[in-house]
Write an enzyme that holds these catalytic residues in place. Structure first.
Site, PDB file in Angstrom:
ATOM      1  CG  HIS A  82      11.725  14.583 -43.111  1.00 45.97           C
ATOM      2  ND1 HIS A  82      11.446  15.785 -43.728  1.00 45.97           N
ATOM      3  CD2 HIS A  82      10.704  13.869 -42.656  1.00 45.97           C
ATOM      4  CE1 HIS A  82      10.070  15.811 -43.376  1.00 45.97           C
ATOM      5  NE2 HIS A  82       9.528  14.640 -42.949  1.00 45.97           N
ATOM      6  CG  ASP A  84      12.925  16.912 -47.013  1.00 46.86           C
ATOM      7  OD1 ASP A  84      12.896  16.209 -45.949  1.00 46.86           O
ATOM      8  OD2 ASP A  84      12.339  16.557 -48.071  1.00 46.86           O
ATOM      9  CG  ASP A 114       5.936  16.464 -42.485  1.00 53.90           C
ATOM     10  OD1 ASP A 114       6.770  15.764 -42.115  1.00 53.90           O
ATOM     11  OD2 ASP A 114       5.372  16.373 -43.797  1.00 53.90           O
ATOM     12  CD  GLU A 148       9.521  11.773 -45.618  1.00 50.95           C
ATOM     13  OE1 GLU A 148       8.604  10.812 -45.430  1.00 50.95           O
ATOM     14  OE2 GLU A 148       9.170  13.010 -45.510  1.00 50.95           O
ATOM     15  CD  GLU A 149       7.806  16.149 -46.638  1.00 49.92           C
ATOM     16  OE1 GLU A 149       7.004  15.490 -47.419  1.00 49.92           O
ATOM     17  OE2 GLU A 149       7.487  16.416 -45.542  1.00 49.92           O
ATOM     18  CD  GLU A 176       7.855  11.916 -41.037  1.00 48.84           C
ATOM     19  OE1 GLU A 176       7.314  13.041 -40.921  1.00 48.84           O
ATOM     20  OE2 GLU A 176       8.418  11.610 -41.892  1.00 48.84           O
TER      21      GLU A 176
END
Length: 431
Positions: A82, A84, A114, A148-149, A176
């Site tokens: 991802h 973001d 991340d 994603e977050e 991830e």
């Protein structure tokens, strides 16, 4: 100047991505992922791919591309990351979180862990392979997502629902929060995520009788809600050993661990105990409370938010218990709800991951574990795609890697990124 590919460029790619502000504050707020998506698409185009940018909303951009394998008749593999990142307070950091600075042997900034690190490793290994004319054994679909977050509504979920053709022929995926090393008394272990807890972010509501704060009131919404929140927050959920958790214990301790002994076993794992301990049981953590508007006014409505996580196979038990604890006068609805996933830790893909790791780090072992959070794999699982968390990094023993997810001074060692590229290169050749 001769182009640099693979491990020679991965730190630069990671720093470049970090310097792109793609903070996701939720509620479709923030700059979006468009600039990061254009950067990724440009790097893929340079080596002959034809990436597509798909926007779910202005600025909310996803990138997809397909690398043709030598045997297109085989099922395809998804590599996903991802674009973001979560918000930050720059005043708390040693190096600015959008600097992408390389210092003390690490790349610093929001997303270094991340997960712009994995985005960079995917780009680096694909660019190297294609520049050298080395195609993977089967088709590989590259997916770089938005949002994603905040649950993937503008990213993985949207792609799965609106553009399933992207995933034609795909049956497996890697992404991830896995493949990183931890050093224990049993040697160096690489934790590969084989399961994820389900998510239940719940809004609780209690309604009562509004009135003057000085008078008797046996229908107080705040009291009703506070008692329910207390019951949820203090509830001791029973230990439930899922297949992945049991497989982790057997790999680490060499024997089956009983439910009554699980917490004692986890306590021997040092810093790893925090991560593994959260996968022994369901959890319900109150996170927000809201009620009233004046000290002497009893409000009619009180609300709270609870972050609930349930183990694979235990969703029904989770909600039955939650409703019992809430009682009849507090209702719940979802802020966000998503499935738990679990993939058996066996088969050719697992062997490819383990072999690639061991060849780069002889004597180490690949071990399955359950993630207490969630990833985009949840959305892809609805298309019949199974997967693992595999972003390989060999880490220093004293680095609190798990503590840097959404934390301060997020950073990743340059040597770890270079290691990851080498492992992913081997992996793609085996899978």
């Amino acid at each position: 100047m001769t182009p640099r590919y693979g491990e020679d460029e991965v730190a630069e790619l990671c720093g470049d991505l970090i310097r792109i502000d793609s903070v996701n504050a939720g509620d479709n707020a923030g700059p979006g992922e468009r600039e990061a998506a254009e950067y990724v698409a440009g790097k893929l185009s340079e080596v002959g791919l034809e990436p597509t940018i798909l926007e779910s909303d202005p600025g909310r951009a996803n990138v997809v591309a397909r690398v043709e394998g030598t045997d297109p008749s085989r099922d395809a593999l998804v590599l996903h990351g991802h674009l973001d990142v979560v918000p930050f307070d720059a005043a708390d950091w040693t190096h600015h979180p959008l600097s992408g600075e390389i210092a003390d042997g690490c790349v610093w900034g929001r997303g270094a862990v991340d997960m712009k690190n994995m985005d960079a490793m995917i780009l680096a290994v694909v660019r190297r392979r294609l520049s050298e004319g080395r195609r993977p054994p089967r088709d590989v679909v590259l997916v770089f997502t938005a949002d994603e977050e905040a649950g993937g509504h503008y990213g993985a979920q949207w792609l799965a629902e609106r553009h399933p053709e992207v995933f034609e022929g795909c049956t497996e995926a890697i992404g991830e929060v896995g493949g990183f090393s931890v050093t224990t008394e049993k040697g160096r272990l690489y934790l590969i995520e084989a399961a994820e807890k389900g998510i239940a972010w719940m809004r609780l509501t209690a309604k009562g009788r509004a009135g003057h704060g000085s008078m008797l009131n046996d229908d107080n919404a705040v009291t009703e809600l506070a008692e329910a929140v207390g019951r949820l927050g203090r509830h001791r959920w029973p230990v439930r050993l899922t297949p992945t958790v049991q497989a982790f214990f057997e790999e680490v301790f060499g024997t089956e661990v009983k439910a009554e002994d699980a917490e004692a076993a986890v306590a021997t794992l040092g810093p790893l105990a925090r991560m593994i301990g959260a996968t022994l049981r369901n959890t319900t953590n109150p996170t927000m409370l809201q009620a009233g508007y004046k000290a002497n006014v009893i409000p009619q409505i009180a609300t709270a938010h609870v972050d609930g996580r349930f183990l694979p196979g235990y969703e029904d038990e989770f909600f039955q218990t939650v409703d019992e604890l809430l009682g009849p006068n507090v209702t719940r609805d979802f802020v966000y709800h998503d499935v738990a996933v679990e993939t058996p830790f066996k088969g050719p893909l697992v062997k490819a991951m383990a072999d690639a790791l061991i060849e780069e780090d002889p004597g180490s072992r690949a071990v399955p574990y359950t993630l207490s959070g969630g990833t985009d794999l949840k959305a892809f699982s609805r298309l019949g795609i199974s997967g693992y968390g595999f972003a390989p990094l060999r880490l220093p023993e004293d680095l609190d890697f798990s503590g840097m997810f959404h934390g301060i001074d997020e950073r990743v060692p340059v040597d770890s990124l270079r290691f990851g590229v080498r492992v992913l290169d081997r992996f793609l050749g085996y899978c």
